[in-house]
Scaffold this active site. Structure first.
Site, PDB file in Angstrom:
ATOM      1  N   ARG A  37       0.818  -1.225   0.000  1.00  0.00           N
ATOM      2  CA  ARG A  37       0.000   0.000   0.000  1.00  0.00           C
ATOM      3  C   ARG A  37       0.846   1.267   0.000  1.00  0.00           C
ATOM      4  NH1 ARG A  37      -5.339  -1.595   3.653  1.00  0.00           N
ATOM      5  NH2 ARG A  37      -6.275  -2.711   1.922  1.00  0.00           N
ATOM      6  N   LYS A 210     -14.316 -14.032   5.962  1.00  0.00           N
ATOM      7  CA  LYS A 210     -15.771 -13.952   6.020  1.00  0.00           C
ATOM      8  C   LYS A 210     -16.412 -14.046   4.657  1.00  0.00           C
ATOM      9  CE  LYS A 210     -17.898 -11.062   9.041  1.00  0.00           C
ATOM     10  NZ  LYS A 210     -17.834  -9.643   9.471  1.00  0.00           N
ATOM     11  N   GLY A 340      -6.129  -7.122   1.459  1.00  0.00           N
ATOM     12  CA  GLY A 340      -4.905  -6.906   2.223  1.00  0.00           C
ATOM     13  C   GLY A 340      -4.071  -8.172   2.365  1.00  0.00           C
ATOM     14  N   GLY A 367     -12.445  -5.066   0.319  1.00  0.00           N
ATOM     15  CA  GLY A 367     -13.889  -4.827   0.316  1.00  0.00           C
ATOM     16  C   GLY A 367     -14.318  -3.900  -0.809  1.00  0.00           C
TER      17      GLY A 367
END
Ligand code: ADP
Ligand code: MG
Length: 386
Positions: A37, A210, A340, A367
């Site tokens: 990043r 998730k 990430g 996301g």
């Protein structure tokens, strides 16, 4: 996608002006030094400095307990939240840019404004973690206006937070001219290419923690993609839906109903073997890797989010490594990889940097990438529309 882009701005208009650049320094403790990043945000900063602009970097980090009101511009942060300071990045960025990045540890806006004004062109500042202030996550207009007053132009180079309607992402764009940074432009261009004219076979690789975050993309592409290769928590959730014993494995119970609906689809490919510890499924097994690699090899479009297993732990990294190998070997597909942990797992491949060819795009978004690819409108990107 027609965004106002900083790449289109006449360089003469950069000179002497103050650019508030929203970046994504949401990097966990320990991962600061080699974060992808950080590398990704350098081009926009370098571009603005080269044309003699002043740069003020804005970012958040983690989920601190925010301060409701800034009284006398002093605020107390807990010891725990102190770890979420952005200070360390001033030093790291100074090293990478070869010029001092001045860290501003407070939100005394009058003082900051003066400091910026007095600074020479090509100066660069980094403000403290914006989420220390409650107004940030509330998309608060007053806080956004205070930030906006510090500069002449707003640049959003934080694709990864574009799905958040926060003050430094959305509200701020109401107050000063706003543009997409070079990274943002590159990300969006890549995603548009993959959604506008993708080639078959198209494979979507989904793993990680998730599944609820990933349902949108499965739904959106169920009619379009050819294969869904599932690992990690999402695969476990499908096993649970099938009634298979998964012990204490990572699972998303709220999503089993969705998984049941999808089971009929022949496109969904579940692991055929697994690496376990104490009954927990922690990685896909070697036969699955082989099967997934065969599908990846023949794909012409690949989207990947989520590691195949608990790759941080020795013995459970082979699935993720195997998928990386297959993905990097395929030079014909248009490939986007995001998230990430997914992107950082490329470190499992020695010399990986030289192996990434032009057809593979690494996104800083997790996301945000999933939402964008699912056809959702992201508030941070909508705010930059022409
Ligand atoms: P990303 O950050 O790339 O979007 P996620 O945040 O969804 O990905 O999930 C990443 C995490 O999921 C990794 O830390 C990885 O260890 C974990 N993980 C993947 N598979 C499993 C598994 N079977 N059991 C436990 N953890 C897993
Ligand atoms: Mg993650």
């Amino acid at each position: 996608m027609a965004m106002r882009c900083i790449s289109q701005m006449n360089p003469k208009k950069i000179r002497g002006r103050v650019f508030l650049v929203r970046v994504d320094l949401n990097i966990e403790e320990g991962g600061e030094k080699n974060a992808y990043r950080i590398e990704a945000i350098l081009p926009t900063i370098v571009h603005l400095l080269r044309h003699k602009g002043k740069v003020v970097l804005l970012s958040h980090r983690g989920r601190p307990n925010p301060v409701r009101e800034i009284s006398n511009f002093k605020f107390q942060i807990s010891k725990r939240d102190g770890k979420l300071s952005l200070q360390t990045f001033a030093r790291i960025l100074s090293g990478k840019l070869g010029t001092k990045v001045k860290f501003v540890p407070h939100f005394d806006f009058g003082k900051i404004e003066m400091q910026i004004e007095e600074a020479r062109p090509k100066s660069i500042f980094l403000l403290e973690n914006l989420r220390f202030i409650a107004g940030e996550e509330q998309d608060d207009s007053r806080f956004a206006a205070q930030l906006a007053a510090l500069g002449d132009v707003f640049v959003n180079d934080a694709f990864a937070v574009s799905h958040r309607a926060h003050a430094s992402v959305r509200a701020i764009t109401k107050y000063i001219p706003s543009y997409a940074g070079l990274l943002m432009e590159k990300e969006v261009r890549n995603f548009d290419r993959i959604t506008d004219n993708y080639r078959h076979p198209m494979s979507i690789i989904i793993g990680g923690a998730k599944i609820s975050d990933k349902i949108g993309i499965i739904q959106h592409f169920l009619g379009k993609a050819d294969y869904f290769l599932l690992g990690g928590g999402p695969a476990n959730t499908f096993f649970e839906a099938q009634g298979l014993p998964i012990g204490d494995s990572l699972v998303d119970m709220k999503s089993t109903a969705f998984a049941k609906q999808c089971l009929r689809s022949k496109k969904i490919i579940l692991p055929i073997d697994a690496e376990r510890q104490n009954g927990k499924i922690l990685d896909i097994g070697p036969k699955t890797v082989e099967q997934f690699a065969a599908v990846i090899k023949n794909s012409r479009t690949i989207i990947w989010n989520g590691p195949m297993g608990l790759f941080e732990k020795r013995g459970f990294e082979e699935g993720t490594r195997g998928v990386w190998n297959a993905v990097l070997m395929n030079k014909k597909a248009h490939t986007v990889v995001g998230g990430g942990e997914t992107v950082s797992s490329i470190s499992l491949i020695p010399g990986s940097k030289s192996l990434i060819s032009k057809n593979v795009f690494l996104s800083t978004g997790g996301g945000a990438m999933l939402e964008y690819l699912s056809g959702k409108k992201l508030p941070g990107i909508e705010a930059l529309q022409k």
